[in-house]
Motif scaffolding. Structure first.
Motif, PDB file in Angstrom:
ATOM      1  N   GLY A  93     -21.021  12.858 -41.387  1.00 31.63           N
ATOM      2  CA  GLY A  93     -21.204  12.178 -42.691  1.00 31.63           C
ATOM      3  C   GLY A  93     -22.707  11.549 -43.082  1.00 31.63           C
ATOM      4  N   CYS A  94     -23.516  11.711 -42.137  1.00 29.02           N
ATOM      5  CA  CYS A  94     -24.845  10.966 -42.334  1.00 29.02           C
ATOM      6  C   CYS A  94     -25.900  12.149 -42.220  1.00 29.02           C
ATOM      7  N   ASP A  95     -26.787  12.189 -43.342  1.00 26.44           N
ATOM      8  CA  ASP A  95     -27.871  13.257 -43.661  1.00 26.44           C
ATOM      9  C   ASP A  95     -28.990  12.948 -42.923  1.00 26.44           C
ATOM     10  N   ASP A  96     -29.306  11.695 -42.455  1.00 24.72           N
ATOM     11  CA  ASP A  96     -30.693  11.163 -42.176  1.00 24.72           C
ATOM     12  C   ASP A  96     -30.687  10.306 -40.878  1.00 24.72           C
ATOM     13  N   PHE A  97     -30.856  10.871 -39.734  1.00 24.74           N
ATOM     14  CA  PHE A  97     -30.536  10.172 -38.364  1.00 24.74           C
ATOM     15  C   PHE A  97     -31.595  10.651 -37.202  1.00 24.74           C
ATOM     16  N   VAL A  98     -31.325   9.770 -36.352  1.00 24.31           N
ATOM     17  CA  VAL A  98     -32.247  10.491 -35.133  1.00 24.31           C
ATOM     18  C   VAL A  98     -31.288  10.209 -33.846  1.00 24.31           C
ATOM     19  N   ALA A  99     -31.027  11.224 -33.335  1.00 22.34           N
ATOM     20  CA  ALA A  99     -30.170  11.319 -31.932  1.00 22.34           C
ATOM     21  C   ALA A  99     -31.132  10.895 -30.853  1.00 22.34           C
ATOM     22  N   LEU A 100     -30.901   9.693 -30.143  1.00 22.45           N
ATOM     23  CA  LEU A 100     -32.149   9.383 -28.867  1.00 22.45           C
ATOM     24  C   LEU A 100     -31.354   9.414 -27.763  1.00 22.45           C
ATOM     25  N   LEU A 101     -31.719  10.598 -27.060  1.00 24.01           N
ATOM     26  CA  LEU A 101     -31.384  10.808 -25.609  1.00 24.01           C
ATOM     27  C   LEU A 101     -32.271   9.624 -24.886  1.00 24.01           C
ATOM     28  N   ALA A 102     -31.569   8.618 -24.258  1.00 25.83           N
ATOM     29  CA  ALA A 102     -32.394   7.494 -23.947  1.00 25.83           C
ATOM     30  C   ALA A 102     -31.959   7.126 -22.498  1.00 25.83           C
ATOM     31  N   GLY A 103     -31.744   7.975 -21.497  1.00 24.98           N
ATOM     32  CA  GLY A 103     -31.342   7.724 -20.153  1.00 24.98           C
ATOM     33  C   GLY A 103     -32.757   7.476 -19.310  1.00 24.98           C
ATOM     34  N   GLU A 104     -33.158   8.579 -18.664  1.00 24.75           N
ATOM     35  CA  GLU A 104     -34.253   8.634 -17.747  1.00 24.75           C
ATOM     36  C   GLU A 104     -35.584   8.813 -18.677  1.00 24.75           C
ATOM     37  N   ARG A 105     -35.590   9.560 -19.937  1.00 22.72           N
ATOM     38  CA  ARG A 105     -36.618   9.642 -20.704  1.00 22.72           C
ATOM     39  C   ARG A 105     -36.175   9.802 -22.005  1.00 22.72           C
ATOM     40  N   PHE A 106     -37.031   9.293 -23.102  1.00 23.65           N
ATOM     41  CA  PHE A 106     -36.634   9.434 -24.349  1.00 23.65           C
ATOM     42  C   PHE A 106     -36.851  11.030 -24.896  1.00 23.65           C
ATOM     43  N   GLY A 107     -35.811  11.241 -25.462  1.00 25.12           N
ATOM     44  CA  GLY A 107     -35.886  12.430 -26.231  1.00 25.12           C
ATOM     45  C   GLY A 107     -35.186  12.327 -27.541  1.00 25.12           C
ATOM     46  N   ALA A 108     -35.863  13.189 -28.748  1.00 18.82           N
ATOM     47  CA  ALA A 108     -35.327  12.779 -30.063  1.00 18.82           C
ATOM     48  C   ALA A 108     -35.038  13.929 -30.739  1.00 18.82           C
ATOM     49  N   GLY A 109     -33.808  13.959 -31.317  1.00 16.53           N
ATOM     50  CA  GLY A 109     -33.296  14.934 -32.164  1.00 16.53           C
ATOM     51  C   GLY A 109     -33.118  14.424 -33.405  1.00 16.53           C
ATOM     52  N   VAL A 110     -34.135  15.159 -34.394  1.00 12.10           N
ATOM     53  CA  VAL A 110     -34.329  14.519 -35.696  1.00 12.10           C
ATOM     54  C   VAL A 110     -33.667  15.320 -36.787  1.00 12.10           C
ATOM     55  N   TRP A 111     -32.613  14.583 -37.646  1.00 13.26           N
ATOM     56  CA  TRP A 111     -31.817  15.261 -38.608  1.00 13.26           C
ATOM     57  C   TRP A 111     -32.300  14.453 -39.940  1.00 13.26           C
ATOM     58  N   VAL A 112     -32.857  15.244 -40.924  1.00 18.06           N
ATOM     59  CA  VAL A 112     -33.312  14.576 -42.106  1.00 18.06           C
ATOM     60  C   VAL A 112     -32.921  15.643 -43.261  1.00 18.06           C
ATOM     61  N   ASP A 113     -32.397  14.938 -44.371  1.00 18.07           N
ATOM     62  CA  ASP A 113     -32.057  15.831 -45.731  1.00 18.07           C
ATOM     63  C   ASP A 113     -30.936  16.793 -45.183  1.00 18.07           C
ATOM     64  N   GLY A 114     -30.165  16.406 -44.374  1.00 19.23           N
ATOM     65  CA  GLY A 114     -28.897  17.126 -43.990  1.00 19.23           C
ATOM     66  C   GLY A 114     -29.396  18.396 -43.107  1.00 19.23           C
ATOM     67  N   ARG A 115     -30.297  18.439 -42.451  1.00 22.07           N
ATOM     68  CA  ARG A 115     -30.636  19.573 -41.683  1.00 22.07           C
ATOM     69  C   ARG A 115     -31.589  19.051 -40.438  1.00 22.07           C
ATOM     70  N   LEU A 116     -31.410  20.216 -39.331  1.00 19.76           N
ATOM     71  CA  LEU A 116     -32.284  19.556 -38.030  1.00 19.76           C
ATOM     72  C   LEU A 116     -33.625  19.947 -38.381  1.00 19.76           C
ATOM     73  N   LEU A 117     -34.670  19.151 -37.898  1.00 16.53           N
ATOM     74  CA  LEU A 117     -36.006  19.437 -38.009  1.00 16.53           C
ATOM     75  C   LEU A 117     -36.467  19.884 -36.776  1.00 16.53           C
ATOM     76  N   ARG A 118     -37.391  20.854 -36.802  1.00 18.10           N
ATOM     77  CA  ARG A 118     -37.840  21.571 -35.477  1.00 18.10           C
ATOM     78  C   ARG A 118     -39.523  21.430 -35.500  1.00 18.10           C
ATOM     79  N   GLY A 119     -39.944  21.780 -36.562  1.00 23.39           N
ATOM     80  CA  GLY A 119     -41.620  21.843 -36.552  1.00 23.39           C
ATOM     81  C   GLY A 119     -42.249  23.352 -36.136  1.00 23.39           C
ATOM     82  N   ALA A 120     -43.542  23.470 -36.138  1.00 22.97           N
ATOM     83  CA  ALA A 120     -44.183  24.647 -35.818  1.00 22.97           C
ATOM     84  C   ALA A 120     -43.866  25.149 -34.565  1.00 22.97           C
ATOM     85  N   HIS A 121     -43.840  24.380 -33.680  1.00 24.73           N
ATOM     86  CA  HIS A 121     -43.406  24.792 -32.109  1.00 24.73           C
ATOM     87  C   HIS A 121     -42.424  24.141 -31.524  1.00 24.73           C
TER      88      HIS A 121
END
Length: 408
Positions: free
Chosen positions: A212-240
């Protein structure tokens, strides 16, 4: 728009709408569909019959037969067929490959895990390991390749919209994603390859801390940080595929690198032990630095150990910087600490929350722990495969009408 283009478009819209309702519903009638979708009765019945003909729905005993109807014409009842096809989710991590075979609603049928040597991550070896793991999982589920309708793979590398990773200065990204979209093209009509943190975001949105949340970051935070960015109800990827890429933390004061919470806990604890600055009543002060791990530090902190809590406050300051950066860049409402470390991260999160209000001008994002545990990328891979199956179901030969088979 002329009639020749309007009619197929309207028909497709009706099919998509009814299938979307059916995919999530239990047994239902045409009246149920009409109330949710807004189609006429004749169109609804026609569409339900077509979806049944495609093998996506099954007709159930009517309402009178199950005691829900006593007068008049009994209502026809339908149900979605989650067994009409398979989806596969693959977590192709740095040192492991995990494959899960599931039905069309994402209910797991079988899972297999293969440990791989991270020092021998040759592209060909990784492709063969992934294929072997999926094959073993199909065998456990007693199903065949031909049953697969969508397959998703998560990798520790940026991934663009086409499922490919950009070149990296030492070839790491290409080794992590050695063309999996091509590897599995003969296995599944739909193949979706994503960054592992992006799949963590998919998992959190589907059944974790971001439902139910449309704007969040899922932060894989174990050995290294990795971030999945979800904004305005969709997953962000970027050009690459690099949206949320954490190499930027090298230049963020108070964060300094993309190292995750686990090594930060161990490094801070070892430094405190070596400096002799821990309170004398702290069990952490008597720990062996050589064998110390993050779980020990966090367990002690959770139990109230003063030295471990001091370490958690130090690491929490770095997490506040990470959350503040994402809050400032993307204006998210929530940063979710995800992965295996989430279960013990509350002392760090509490320290980060205390430090965060000083970090940015926008309202501070909430920082919360994920409930999904170490299998979050696998969970996200299955959820992404289900999403892909839903999006493409009406175009797949597996779900074509009988007279259309072979022409898809």
């Amino acid at each position: 728009m002329d009639a020749t283009t309007a009619t197929p478009s309207l028909r497709r819209h009706s099919l998509d709408a009814v299938l979307g309702h059916a995919w999530d519903a239990e047994a239902f009638t045409a009246s149920d569909v009409m109330a949710h979708v807004g189609l006429t009765r004749s169109t609804t019945i026609d569409v339900l019959d077509e979806l049944a003909g495609r093998g996506l729905l099954t007709e159930m005993p009517n309402a009178r037969a199950v005691g829900e109807y006593s007068k008049g014409r009994p209502a026809r009842r339908f149900a979605f067929r989650p067994d009409a096809g398979l989806v596969v989710g693959v977590d192709a991590g740095r040192g492991h490959v995990t494959a899960t075979v599931a039905d069309l609603r994402g209910t797991p049928l079988a899972t297999s895990r293969l440990t791989v040597d991270p020092e021998r991550d040759d592209p060909g070896r990784r492709r063969r390991a992934a294929e072997a793991t999926v094959e073993a999982t199909l065998k456990r589920a007693r199903r065949a390749r031909g049953d697969i309708v969508a397959l998703s793979v998560g990798v520790p590398a940026p991934v663009d919209r086409a499922g490919r990773s950009p070149a990296h200065h030492d070839g790491f990204w290409e080794r992590m994603n050695p063309g999996f979209v091509d590897t599995f093209a003969s296995w599944s009509p739909v193949v979706r390859v994503e960054n592992d943190a992006s799949l963590a975001a998919v998992a959190e949105r589907a059944r974790g801390a971001a439902v139910g949340c449309d704007d969040f970051v899922a932060l894989l935070a174990g050995e290294r940080f990795g971030a999945g960015v979800w904004v305005d109800g969709r997953l962000l990827r970027g050009a690459h595929g690099g949206a949320g890429e954490t190499v930027a933390f090298d230049r963020v004061d108070g964060v300094g690198s993309a190292l995750g919470l686990a090594p930060r806990c161990v490094d801070a604890a070892r430094a405190a032990i070596a400096a002799g600055i821990l309170p004398s009543d702290s069990a952490l002060s008597r720990a062996d630095p050589k064998t110390l791990d993050a779980k020990t530090v966090l367990d002690l902190a959770a139990a109230g150990d003063t030295g471990a809590l001091a370490v958690a406050r130090e690491v929490g300051g770095a997490l506040a910087g990470v959350a503040g950066m994402f809050g400032s860049l993307f204006d998210v409402g929530r940063v979710i600490v995800s992965g295996a470390i989430a279960s013990g991260a509350e002392p760090i999160i509490a320290a980060a929350v205390a430090a965060l209000p000083r970090a940015l001008d926008l309202p501070a994002p909430d920082i919360v722990a994920s409930p999904l545990g170490a299998d979050i990328v696998s969970i996200g891979a299955v959820a992404a495969a289900v999403d892909a199956a839903r999006a493409h179901a009406l175009d797949l030969e597996a779900f074509a009408l009988p007279h259309d088979h072979g022409r898809a």
